[in-house]
Motif scaffolding. Sequence first.
Motif, PDB file in Angstrom:
ATOM      1  N   THR A 711      11.746  45.435 -49.044  1.00 33.77           N
ATOM      2  CA  THR A 711      12.567  45.972 -49.562  1.00 33.77           C
ATOM      3  C   THR A 711      12.885  44.853 -47.468  1.00 33.77           C
ATOM      4  N   ALA A 712      13.973  43.966 -47.717  1.00 35.12           N
ATOM      5  CA  ALA A 712      14.639  42.974 -46.958  1.00 35.12           C
ATOM      6  C   ALA A 712      15.647  43.698 -46.145  1.00 35.12           C
ATOM      7  N   VAL A 713      16.020  44.450 -44.482  1.00 36.29           N
ATOM      8  CA  VAL A 713      16.089  44.721 -44.074  1.00 36.29           C
ATOM      9  C   VAL A 713      17.098  44.641 -42.403  1.00 36.29           C
ATOM     10  N   HIS A 714      16.890  42.841 -42.420  1.00 33.95           N
ATOM     11  CA  HIS A 714      17.432  42.799 -41.684  1.00 33.95           C
ATOM     12  C   HIS A 714      17.424  41.536 -41.654  1.00 33.95           C
ATOM     13  N   GLY A 715      18.427  40.646 -41.159  1.00 33.23           N
ATOM     14  CA  GLY A 715      18.345  38.616 -41.228  1.00 33.23           C
ATOM     15  C   GLY A 715      19.365  38.474 -40.762  1.00 33.23           C
ATOM     16  N   PRO A 716      20.323  36.648 -41.589  1.00 31.82           N
ATOM     17  CA  PRO A 716      21.108  36.529 -40.841  1.00 31.82           C
ATOM     18  C   PRO A 716      21.771  36.787 -41.979  1.00 31.82           C
ATOM     19  N   ALA A 717      22.903  37.946 -41.813  1.00 29.25           N
ATOM     20  CA  ALA A 717      24.234  38.438 -42.399  1.00 29.25           C
ATOM     21  C   ALA A 717      25.614  37.446 -42.210  1.00 29.25           C
ATOM     22  N   TYR A 718      25.319  36.562 -41.377  1.00 24.68           N
ATOM     23  CA  TYR A 718      26.668  35.665 -40.653  1.00 24.68           C
ATOM     24  C   TYR A 718      25.854  34.728 -40.420  1.00 24.68           C
ATOM     25  N   ARG A 719      25.780  33.078 -41.063  1.00 27.18           N
ATOM     26  CA  ARG A 719      25.802  31.960 -40.959  1.00 27.18           C
ATOM     27  C   ARG A 719      26.972  30.777 -40.955  1.00 27.18           C
ATOM     28  N   GLY A 720      27.163  30.311 -39.021  1.00 26.93           N
ATOM     29  CA  GLY A 720      28.098  29.561 -39.103  1.00 26.93           C
ATOM     30  C   GLY A 720      27.226  27.964 -38.632  1.00 26.93           C
ATOM     31  N   VAL A 721      27.958  26.691 -39.185  1.00 24.61           N
ATOM     32  CA  VAL A 721      27.439  25.641 -39.119  1.00 24.61           C
ATOM     33  C   VAL A 721      28.204  24.655 -38.586  1.00 24.61           C
ATOM     34  N   TYR A 722      29.123  24.203 -37.386  1.00 23.14           N
ATOM     35  CA  TYR A 722      29.738  23.536 -36.547  1.00 23.14           C
ATOM     36  C   TYR A 722      30.155  22.285 -36.528  1.00 23.14           C
ATOM     37  N   ASP A 723      30.718  21.871 -36.673  1.00 20.55           N
ATOM     38  CA  ASP A 723      30.820  20.568 -36.356  1.00 20.55           C
ATOM     39  C   ASP A 723      32.016  19.750 -35.381  1.00 20.55           C
ATOM     40  N   LEU A 724      31.241  19.647 -34.197  1.00 22.08           N
ATOM     41  CA  LEU A 724      32.140  19.462 -33.470  1.00 22.08           C
ATOM     42  C   LEU A 724      33.629  17.735 -33.747  1.00 22.08           C
ATOM     43  N   ALA A 725      32.544  17.046 -34.293  1.00 24.45           N
ATOM     44  CA  ALA A 725      33.967  15.715 -34.443  1.00 24.45           C
ATOM     45  C   ALA A 725      34.830  16.480 -35.380  1.00 24.45           C
ATOM     46  N   HIS A 726      35.079  17.311 -36.163  1.00 29.36           N
ATOM     47  CA  HIS A 726      35.508  17.791 -37.718  1.00 29.36           C
ATOM     48  C   HIS A 726      35.390  18.769 -37.733  1.00 29.36           C
ATOM     49  N   PRO A 727      36.158  19.570 -36.254  1.00 29.53           N
ATOM     50  CA  PRO A 727      36.284  21.398 -36.392  1.00 29.53           C
ATOM     51  C   PRO A 727      36.228  22.049 -38.191  1.00 29.53           C
ATOM     52  N   GLU A 728      37.379  21.157 -38.867  1.00 26.40           N
ATOM     53  CA  GLU A 728      37.701  21.631 -39.549  1.00 26.40           C
ATOM     54  C   GLU A 728      36.478  21.819 -40.997  1.00 26.40           C
ATOM     55  N   ALA A 729      35.756  21.236 -40.772  1.00 25.89           N
ATOM     56  CA  ALA A 729      34.738  20.643 -41.586  1.00 25.89           C
ATOM     57  C   ALA A 729      33.438  21.800 -41.583  1.00 25.89           C
ATOM     58  N   SER A 730      33.682  22.566 -40.314  1.00 25.08           N
ATOM     59  CA  SER A 730      32.668  23.257 -40.218  1.00 25.08           C
ATOM     60  C   SER A 730      32.392  24.242 -41.485  1.00 25.08           C
ATOM     61  N   ARG A 731      31.557  25.767 -41.674  1.00 26.26           N
ATOM     62  CA  ARG A 731      31.256  26.295 -42.355  1.00 26.26           C
ATOM     63  C   ARG A 731      30.972  27.361 -41.808  1.00 26.26           C
ATOM     64  N   PHE A 732      31.196  28.625 -43.265  1.00 23.14           N
ATOM     65  CA  PHE A 732      30.321  29.170 -43.060  1.00 23.14           C
ATOM     66  C   PHE A 732      30.354  30.519 -43.505  1.00 23.14           C
ATOM     67  N   MET A 733      29.476  31.779 -43.033  1.00 22.26           N
ATOM     68  CA  MET A 733      29.226  33.057 -44.356  1.00 22.26           C
ATOM     69  C   MET A 733      28.749  34.043 -43.811  1.00 22.26           C
ATOM     70  N   ILE A 734      29.425  35.006 -44.354  1.00 20.70           N
ATOM     71  CA  ILE A 734      28.781  36.614 -43.996  1.00 20.70           C
ATOM     72  C   ILE A 734      28.173  37.414 -44.900  1.00 20.70           C
ATOM     73  N   ALA A 735      27.768  38.511 -44.864  1.00 14.03           N
ATOM     74  CA  ALA A 735      26.708  39.325 -46.505  1.00 14.03           C
ATOM     75  C   ALA A 735      27.109  40.294 -45.996  1.00 14.03           C
ATOM     76  N   PRO A 736      27.963  41.647 -46.931  1.00 15.46           N
ATOM     77  CA  PRO A 736      27.324  41.260 -48.821  1.00 15.46           C
ATOM     78  C   PRO A 736      29.628  40.482 -48.684  1.00 15.46           C
ATOM     79  N   GLY A 737      30.275  40.972 -47.745  1.00 18.07           N
ATOM     80  CA  GLY A 737      31.249  40.608 -48.493  1.00 18.07           C
ATOM     81  C   GLY A 737      32.332  41.179 -47.067  1.00 18.07           C
ATOM     82  N   GLU A 738      33.664  41.102 -47.370  1.00 12.09           N
ATOM     83  CA  GLU A 738      34.807  41.158 -46.742  1.00 12.09           C
ATOM     84  C   GLU A 738      35.012  42.673 -45.951  1.00 12.09           C
ATOM     85  N   SER A 739      35.290  43.035 -47.671  1.00 13.20           N
ATOM     86  CA  SER A 739      36.030  44.953 -47.273  1.00 13.20           C
ATOM     87  C   SER A 739      34.628  45.692 -47.380  1.00 13.20           C
ATOM     88  N   GLY A 740      34.902  46.915 -46.285  1.00 16.43           N
ATOM     89  CA  GLY A 740      34.778  47.866 -46.716  1.00 16.43           C
ATOM     90  C   GLY A 740      34.711  49.074 -47.621  1.00 16.43           C
TER      91      GLY A 740
END
Length: 780
Positions: A711-740
Motif C-alpha cells: 500500500t502506498a502510504v506517502h508520496g506527492p500529495a501536492y504538486r506544483g509547476v510554475y511558469d515565471l514568464a506567465h504565472p497564470e499558466a502555472s498548474r497545481f494539484m492536491i489529493a484527495p480533495g479540498e474538503s475534510g
Amino acid sequence: MRGVIGAAWRWGRRGLAALGAALTLALLLIAALVWLTLPPTHEEVRLFGLGAPVHVGLDAHGIPHIEAASEEDAARALGYLHARDRLFQMEMMRRVASGRLAEAIGPAGLPNDRLMRTLGLQQLAEADFAALPPKPRALFEAYAAGVNAWIAAHGRYACLECIFLPRLEPWTPVDSLLWGRYMAWYLGANYRTELARMALARSGKLTPEEIEALWPAPAAPTSTDHAAGARLATLAAALLARLPAFPAPFTEPSEDSNAFAVDAAHSATGAPLLAGDPHLGFSFPGLWYLARIDTPGGSWAGATAPGVPLLVFGQNGHIAWSFTSNGADTEDLFEETPVDADHYLGPSGPLPYGRRLERIRVRGGTEELLTVRATRHGPVLSDLIPGERRVIVLEATMLTEGGAAVLGLYDLDHAQSLDEAERAAAEFGAPVQNLMVADRHEIALLVVGRIPLRKSPETFPPLPGADGSRDWTGYAPAEALPRFIGSASGFLVNANEEVPSPHLFLGRDWPGPWRAERIGALLAAHERVSLEDLIAVERDTVSLFARAILPRLRDLAPPPGLGATALGLLSGWDGTMAIDRPEPLIFNAWMRAFARDVLAAKGVAFGDPAAPALEFTASLFTEEGAGRWCGGDCRPLLLRALDEATGELARRFGPDPRRWQWGAAHPALFAHPLLARLPVLSALGRFAIAAPGDDATVDRGAMGEEATDFTAVHGPAYRGVYDLAHPEASRFMIAPGESGHPLSPHAADLLRLWRDGEMIPLPREAAPVAGEIVFLPSQG
C-alpha cells in the motif's frame, strides 16, 4: 386461542412499526446533524475587524479564489475558509503538537502527549509568537479571528467530528505557530536512526561495522566507538517502542520530496520554470489546501496548510519556490551523568535539572502528572520510561527558541526577487530544508536552516554529556550553507540526495540518488523545456533503482515453476512501475522479501530506521555488500526470496503471474486518523485508488514497514509547476480533495486527477464559479 394469537400479532406489528418509526426518526436526526455540519456553498458573512469586503469564488473543486483589499483581510477570510473545510484537522494538529490529544480521544493519546509535553512545543510556540514583528503578528491575529468567526457561528456543528469532541476552544496565533514546530519535529527526526543503531547492539549478532553499514553512507563514519550504545541498547529499544512514528496517526515521514528548476536559456517560455512535489504522509483530509489570494499588494497561489496563514509552496507572481528535506544531522543524543535526584554532572561540576510539572487530562480516564526534566543539552527522553535511572537527553535545533521557520516563510512569501529570497532564507531555523527558488531571471538551490557546529566529529550515539567534549558551539552562519545559483546544465535538481558541502558537515545518512538522476536525465533530453514537460517529469514512473538491479537478476537460473515464470516476465521489463503490469509487483515483492531475509538473519526487522529498504537492498548487489551480508554470494538468498515472494503473491492474486497487476496490490490510501479505525464508520474515512510508482520513482508511491504490504502510504500529495514568464499558466494539484468533510463532494474529487498526473490552474477568478462567499465588515 385464535383471538389471543391475533391480538399478539397486532401488537407485534405495532411494535415493529414503532421500532421502524424510531429507527427512521434516528436516521433522520443523524442526517440532519450531518447536514448541519456541511458548509454552504453560498454565504454572506459579517466579520468583525474586516477593513473592506472580501470576495471568495469557489471553483468546481471547492478551491477558494480570494479577492481582498489587504493581506490582513485575506488572512481573516483564509482562517474562516480553513475552519470551514478543515477544522477537525486543525483541532487535531494543535492537540497533537501541544500534547493535549488524550483530552479528546482518551488514553490512546497518552504516548503522544507525554512526548510532546517532554519536548515542550507549546512553550516554544508561545516564545515564537512573542518574538514576531508587527506585520506577521497582525497576519496571524487576523487569521485566528477568521477561524474563530466560523467556530462562533457554528458551535458544536463546526465540523462533523466536532459533535463528538470536547468543547472547541478559540483559535490563537500560538496554535498556528505550533504547526511549524510540529512539522520541524517530524521532518528533522534523525534521532530515531540514532536510537535504532543503539538498539541493534542488544542482539549481539551485529558487529559495530555491520550496524554502521545498514545505512550505507557516502563516506566512512568518523568513529565506531559503540561501547556506550551497546550498554544502553535495551533502553534505546524501549524508547523507540514508546515514541510515536510514521505511519501511526498524527505522524509524518521524515523526508522525501522532489524539486527542480530550469533556467531561462533552456526554458520554452524564455523565463525560468520550477516544479516541486513534497512527499509526506497520505491522509484524509490531506495535509495541503489549495488557495489563490489576490490583494493590491500581491498575488499568491499554491499550497497552504490548514492552521497557518502563509503559503508554504507556490508562487507570488515574482518568484516560485518549493522545498525538499535535507538529511542534515541536527539532533544528537547525549548521556548525562546523574549526581543525585536533582543534579547532573556538567563540565564544571554539578548542575540542577530544569523541571516543570505537566498535567495531562485524559478523556474517560484519570489525570496524569508528568515531571519534565531538562539538562543544558535538552529534554530528558529517558524519563518517558517509568523508573528509568539512566539519563538520555535530546539536543535538537528545533527545540531552541528562535528555531522556527515562520519568519523565513513570511519573508519568502513576500520576496520579489532571488536576492530577497536569499535574505529570507537566512531567517529559517528548523527543519533544515533545500529551498528551490526561481525569479523571472535566475534559478537557485539554497540550503536553509540551522546547522549545528560541533566541537568534534559525531560518534556513535549517545554522546558523553558530562565533559563537554561533544558539545555544540553554535550554528553555521547562513552564508556558509551550500547554495547554487544557476547551473551549467541549465537546470537544478534535488530529490533528497546529498547536497555537496565540502566545507561544512551536514550529515551522513542520505537517500539514494535514483529520483534525482531520473529527473536530470528527463530534463537533459529536451533542448527547450516546457511546462508540459515538467508535468510529465512529475508523473514519471520509471525506477532507476530497478534498472540498476535487473541485469543481476536476469543472470539467475531458478528451477522451473512459478519463480521461473516471474523471472521470465522481468527479462523484458524496463523498470516502469505501471498500474496494469505484473512486473512491478514481482520486483517489489522479491526485493522486499530479499532484504527482509538478509536482515532477519542478523536479528534486524525490515523497516528498521537503521536499515532503509532501498539503500540497504542496493548495497547487497555490490561486492562489499555481498561479502558482508551474504558470505560473498547472494544468489542462494535471492532465489529463496523469489520463491517466497511468488508463493505469497500466488496465494493473494492467483496462480498465473501474467495476470497479476501492480495496481491491485498498490493502492494509494488516504485514511482519516480516527474514522478509518472505527468498525462501522471506517468506510467514511478511507479513500483509496490504484496507483503507479513505488519508493524509487519520481511519481512516488512509498510503502510502509511490512515487507508484504505494498500500500502506498506517502508520496506527492501536492504538486506544483510554475511558469515565471506567465504565472497564470502555472498548474497545481492536491489529493484527495479540498474538503475534510467525508460526505462533501470535494472530499476526494481530485483523487483520480491526481493519480493520473493531471493538474489544474488557479486563475484570479474561479472558473466556473460553483460557490460564492462574501465577507462584509461588522461593527460588533
